[in-house]
Design a protein around this motif. Structure first.
Motif, PDB file in Angstrom:
ATOM      1  N   LEU A  49       7.420   3.459   2.283  1.00 36.19           N
ATOM      2  CA  LEU A  49       7.431   4.688   1.503  1.00 36.19           C
ATOM      3  C   LEU A  49       6.050   5.329   1.421  1.00 36.19           C
ATOM      4  O   LEU A  49       5.028   4.650   1.504  1.00 36.19           O
ATOM      5  CB  LEU A  49       7.939   4.408   0.091  1.00 36.19           C
ATOM      6  CG  LEU A  49       9.320   3.775  -0.056  1.00 36.19           C
ATOM      7  CD1 LEU A  49       9.699   3.718  -1.530  1.00 36.19           C
ATOM      8  CD2 LEU A  49      10.366   4.545   0.737  1.00 36.19           C
ATOM      9  N   ALA A  50       6.055   6.631   1.233  1.00 35.10           N
ATOM     10  CA  ALA A  50       4.844   7.389   0.929  1.00 35.10           C
ATOM     11  C   ALA A  50       5.223   8.487  -0.058  1.00 35.10           C
ATOM     12  O   ALA A  50       6.319   9.050   0.027  1.00 35.10           O
ATOM     13  CB  ALA A  50       4.239   7.992   2.186  1.00 35.10           C
ATOM     14  N   VAL A  51       4.338   8.762  -0.989  1.00 41.38           N
ATOM     15  CA  VAL A  51       4.555   9.840  -1.957  1.00 41.38           C
ATOM     16  C   VAL A  51       3.791  11.056  -1.444  1.00 41.38           C
ATOM     17  O   VAL A  51       2.567  11.006  -1.271  1.00 41.38           O
ATOM     18  CB  VAL A  51       4.072   9.438  -3.356  1.00 41.38           C
ATOM     19  CG1 VAL A  51       4.243  10.598  -4.338  1.00 41.38           C
ATOM     20  CG2 VAL A  51       4.835   8.212  -3.852  1.00 41.38           C
ATOM     21  N   CYS A  52       4.493  12.146  -1.205  1.00 40.49           N
ATOM     22  CA  CYS A  52       3.902  13.332  -0.584  1.00 40.49           C
ATOM     23  C   CYS A  52       4.106  14.563  -1.467  1.00 40.49           C
ATOM     24  O   CYS A  52       4.865  14.530  -2.437  1.00 40.49           O
ATOM     25  CB  CYS A  52       4.532  13.563   0.794  1.00 40.49           C
ATOM     26  SG  CYS A  52       4.435  12.147   1.910  1.00 40.49           S
ATOM     27  N   GLY A  53       3.419  15.644  -1.089  1.00 42.52           N
ATOM     28  CA  GLY A  53       3.632  16.917  -1.769  1.00 42.52           C
ATOM     29  C   GLY A  53       3.325  16.890  -3.252  1.00 42.52           C
ATOM     30  O   GLY A  53       4.010  17.506  -4.050  1.00 42.52           O
ATOM     31  N   GLN A  54       2.274  16.158  -3.649  1.00 46.75           N
ATOM     32  CA  GLN A  54       1.898  16.035  -5.065  1.00 46.75           C
ATOM     33  C   GLN A  54       2.980  15.371  -5.905  1.00 46.75           C
ATOM     34  O   GLN A  54       3.073  15.615  -7.101  1.00 46.75           O
ATOM     35  CB  GLN A  54       1.566  17.407  -5.682  1.00 46.75           C
ATOM     36  CG  GLN A  54       0.533  18.210  -4.954  1.00 46.75           C
ATOM     37  CD  GLN A  54      -0.855  17.622  -4.998  1.00 46.75           C
ATOM     38  OE1 GLN A  54      -1.048  16.478  -5.399  1.00 46.75           O
ATOM     39  NE2 GLN A  54      -1.836  18.374  -4.555  1.00 46.75           N
ATOM     40  N   PRO A  72      13.660  26.856   1.383  1.00 46.23           N
ATOM     41  CA  PRO A  72      13.198  26.122   0.195  1.00 46.23           C
ATOM     42  C   PRO A  72      11.779  25.577   0.386  1.00 46.23           C
ATOM     43  O   PRO A  72      11.402  25.153   1.489  1.00 46.23           O
ATOM     44  CB  PRO A  72      14.218  24.992   0.063  1.00 46.23           C
ATOM     45  CG  PRO A  72      15.462  25.533   0.688  1.00 46.23           C
ATOM     46  CD  PRO A  72      14.991  26.378   1.839  1.00 46.23           C
ATOM     47  N   ILE A  73      11.003  25.582  -0.690  1.00 46.11           N
ATOM     48  CA  ILE A  73       9.610  25.145  -0.650  1.00 46.11           C
ATOM     49  C   ILE A  73       9.365  24.075  -1.708  1.00 46.11           C
ATOM     50  O   ILE A  73      10.102  23.956  -2.691  1.00 46.11           O
ATOM     51  CB  ILE A  73       8.643  26.317  -0.879  1.00 46.11           C
ATOM     52  CG1 ILE A  73       8.881  26.946  -2.273  1.00 46.11           C
ATOM     53  CG2 ILE A  73       8.804  27.375   0.220  1.00 46.11           C
ATOM     54  CD1 ILE A  73       7.852  27.997  -2.651  1.00 46.11           C
ATOM     55  N   THR A  74       8.319  23.294  -1.489  1.00 47.50           N
ATOM     56  CA  THR A  74       7.930  22.296  -2.482  1.00 47.50           C
ATOM     57  C   THR A  74       6.725  22.741  -3.302  1.00 47.50           C
ATOM     58  O   THR A  74       6.530  22.278  -4.421  1.00 47.50           O
ATOM     59  CB  THR A  74       7.598  20.954  -1.819  1.00 47.50           C
ATOM     60  OG1 THR A  74       6.572  21.152  -0.831  1.00 47.50           O
ATOM     61  CG2 THR A  74       8.827  20.351  -1.171  1.00 47.50           C
ATOM     62  N   HIS A  86       0.856  -1.183   0.000  1.00 48.94           N
ATOM     63  CA  HIS A  86       0.000   0.000   0.000  1.00 48.94           C
ATOM     64  C   HIS A  86       0.890   1.230   0.000  1.00 48.94           C
ATOM     65  O   HIS A  86       1.790   1.352   0.829  1.00 48.94           O
ATOM     66  CB  HIS A  86      -0.904   0.008   1.232  1.00 48.94           C
ATOM     67  CG  HIS A  86      -1.700   1.275   1.357  1.00 48.94           C
ATOM     68  ND1 HIS A  86      -1.961   1.891   2.560  1.00 48.94           N
ATOM     69  CD2 HIS A  86      -2.283   2.061   0.414  1.00 48.94           C
ATOM     70  CE1 HIS A  86      -2.666   2.979   2.362  1.00 48.94           C
ATOM     71  NE2 HIS A  86      -2.877   3.111   1.065  1.00 48.94           N
ATOM     72  N   LEU A  87       0.627   2.125  -0.938  1.00 45.67           N
ATOM     73  CA  LEU A  87       1.424   3.344  -1.053  1.00 45.67           C
ATOM     74  C   LEU A  87       0.491   4.544  -0.984  1.00 45.67           C
ATOM     75  O   LEU A  87      -0.380   4.719  -1.842  1.00 45.67           O
ATOM     76  CB  LEU A  87       2.190   3.343  -2.380  1.00 45.67           C
ATOM     77  CG  LEU A  87       3.332   4.339  -2.548  1.00 45.67           C
ATOM     78  CD1 LEU A  87       4.435   4.074  -1.535  1.00 45.67           C
ATOM     79  CD2 LEU A  87       3.887   4.259  -3.957  1.00 45.67           C
ATOM     80  N   VAL A  88       0.646   5.352   0.046  1.00 43.32           N
ATOM     81  CA  VAL A  88      -0.077   6.617   0.128  1.00 43.32           C
ATOM     82  C   VAL A  88       0.522   7.581  -0.884  1.00 43.32           C
ATOM     83  O   VAL A  88       1.743   7.750  -0.949  1.00 43.32           O
ATOM     84  CB  VAL A  88       0.021   7.197   1.553  1.00 43.32           C
ATOM     85  CG1 VAL A  88      -0.413   8.665   1.578  1.00 43.32           C
ATOM     86  CG2 VAL A  88      -0.820   6.378   2.522  1.00 43.32           C
ATOM     87  N   VAL A  89      -0.344   8.204  -1.691  1.00 46.30           N
ATOM     88  CA  VAL A  89       0.093   9.188  -2.683  1.00 46.30           C
ATOM     89  C   VAL A  89      -0.770  10.426  -2.471  1.00 46.30           C
ATOM     90  O   VAL A  89      -1.928  10.462  -2.871  1.00 46.30           O
ATOM     91  CB  VAL A  89      -0.055   8.653  -4.122  1.00 46.30           C
ATOM     92  CG1 VAL A  89       0.530   9.649  -5.127  1.00 46.30           C
ATOM     93  CG2 VAL A  89       0.618   7.297  -4.273  1.00 46.30           C
ATOM     94  N   THR A  90      -0.208  11.428  -1.833  1.00 48.47           N
ATOM     95  CA  THR A  90      -1.004  12.548  -1.334  1.00 48.47           C
ATOM     96  C   THR A  90      -0.397  13.901  -1.680  1.00 48.47           C
ATOM     97  O   THR A  90       0.807  14.011  -1.919  1.00 48.47           O
ATOM     98  CB  THR A  90      -1.133  12.426   0.203  1.00 48.47           C
ATOM     99  OG1 THR A  90      -1.878  13.542   0.707  1.00 48.47           O
ATOM    100  CG2 THR A  90       0.235  12.387   0.892  1.00 48.47           C
ATOM    101  N   GLY A  91      -1.235  14.903  -1.661  1.00 48.75           N
ATOM    102  CA  GLY A  91      -0.743  16.266  -1.809  1.00 48.75           C
ATOM    103  C   GLY A  91      -0.166  16.813  -0.522  1.00 48.75           C
ATOM    104  O   GLY A  91       0.561  17.801  -0.538  1.00 48.75           O
ATOM    105  N   ARG A  92      -0.484  16.183   0.602  1.00 45.71           N
ATOM    106  CA  ARG A  92       0.040  16.668   1.883  1.00 45.71           C
ATOM    107  C   ARG A  92       1.559  16.498   1.924  1.00 45.71           C
ATOM    108  O   ARG A  92       2.086  15.496   1.436  1.00 45.71           O
ATOM    109  CB  ARG A  92      -0.576  15.889   3.039  1.00 45.71           C
ATOM    110  CG  ARG A  92      -2.080  16.056   3.194  1.00 45.71           C
ATOM    111  CD  ARG A  92      -2.524  15.510   4.531  1.00 45.71           C
ATOM    112  NE  ARG A  92      -3.969  15.483   4.682  1.00 45.71           N
ATOM    113  CZ  ARG A  92      -4.599  15.429   5.848  1.00 45.71           C
ATOM    114  NH1 ARG A  92      -3.891  15.386   6.977  1.00 45.71           N
ATOM    115  NH2 ARG A  92      -5.918  15.391   5.908  1.00 45.71           N
ATOM    116  N   PRO A  93       2.258  17.447   2.537  1.00 40.25           N
ATOM    117  CA  PRO A  93       3.710  17.295   2.672  1.00 40.25           C
ATOM    118  C   PRO A  93       4.042  16.215   3.691  1.00 40.25           C
ATOM    119  O   PRO A  93       3.200  15.839   4.518  1.00 40.25           O
ATOM    120  CB  PRO A  93       4.160  18.675   3.162  1.00 40.25           C
ATOM    121  CG  PRO A  93       2.973  19.196   3.909  1.00 40.25           C
ATOM    122  CD  PRO A  93       1.763  18.693   3.161  1.00 40.25           C
ATOM    123  N   ALA A  94       5.264  15.739   3.656  1.00 40.05           N
ATOM    124  CA  ALA A  94       5.682  14.649   4.548  1.00 40.05           C
ATOM    125  C   ALA A  94       5.381  14.924   6.021  1.00 40.05           C
ATOM    126  O   ALA A  94       4.859  14.036   6.717  1.00 40.05           O
ATOM    127  CB  ALA A  94       7.169  14.349   4.339  1.00 40.05           C
TER     128      ALA A  94
END
Length: 269
Positions: free
Chosen positions: A65-70, A148-150, A42-50
């Protein structure tokens, strides 16, 4: 495991796996656990930052792992570190904001800082779409650019999200990628970065392929992820732009739409 089951389950959070109160239902947790026992990831893929997903990953029992920040961040929850991160050039972000405001008047802005301890900063007038997410109010817009920003988050006092996103796409060009990830959430992120780029990187790291990936989402920012995955499932109340490219439509997040589909492959208790 059903021999037609998927090896990678990619889920958006807000409006998809999460209920309105930011919780995950027992039914969803149960079928995700069965999927894991069957060998699926299961991989979370979200717009929320880490930093904004840590507590949710704990609830899900996610130490991988999780995919964050779009898609701008691939986060290793167990090691509490970023395996991969892309920042948005702050000068380009300011230029993009200027172009947007030249068309639609003043907007309210916020930024997600890079890093596992990065903060969400909001300028005067900006209202967080998710009141439960932590944010730090700054005194003026210049204070948004100190680190720095994402991504940059935008709100307009009068325009709808669709109208603001359409105008932003028309004027920003290659300065940034424009996404819409939920009510009151129009975003600027690094050019070319989407949920699909982050998902592809995480899948490669896990040795998994798009051909055995099922993805769930509800908003236009999930469109690239649906194009990448073998099968895309939109929630019943998903944005029309996502429903148009979905392979199927399930129930809403409040009605366990993710679980209903996964139970076809991993069974019910």
């Amino acid at each position: 495991m059903n021999r037609t089951a998927y090896a990678l389950v990619a889920t958006d959070l807000d409006g998809t796996l999460l209920r309105r109160d930011d919780t995950v239902s027992p039914r969803s947790l149960a079928v995700l656990a069965r999927a894991a026992r069957a060998g699926a990831r299961h991989l979370v893929v979200t717009g929320r930052p880490a930093p904004g997903v840590r507590s949710l990953l704990d609830v899900l029992g996610c130490t991988g792992l999780a995919v964050c920040g779009q898609g701008a961040q691939v986060y290793d929850a167990g090691a509490h570190r970023l395996l991969w991160s892309v920042t948005l050039d702050r000068e380009l972000a300011e230029t993009a904001l200027g172009k947007i405001e030249a068309e639609v008047g003043d907007v309210y802005a916020a930024v997600d800082q890079d890093g596992v301890e990065g903060m969400t900063l909001i300028e005067p007038g900006y209202r967080m779409p998710h009141p439960t997410l932590p944010a730090v109010r700054v005194g003026r817009r210049d204070d948004l650019w100190h680190r720095p920003i994402t991504k940059v988050l935008l709100r307009h006092p009068r325009l709808s999200d669709d109208e603001l996103a359409a105008t932003a796409r028309a004027v920003v060009g290659s300065l940034a990628t424009v996404t819409m990830s939920g009510p009151g959430t129009v975003e600027l992120q690094p050019c070319g970065i989407t949920k699909a780029t982050g998902l592809a990187l995480a899948a490669e790291h896990l040795g998994l392929s798009r051909r055995r990936t099922i993805a769930f989402g509800d908003m236009p920012n999930d469109v690239p992820m649906f194009h990448w995955a073998a099968h895309g499932v939109a929630m019943a109340d998903a944005h029309p732009e996502l429903r148009a490219v979905a392979d199927e439509v399930t129930l809403t997040n409040e009605d366990d739409g993710v679980a209903v589909v996964l139970e076809r492959f991993f069974g019910r208790e």
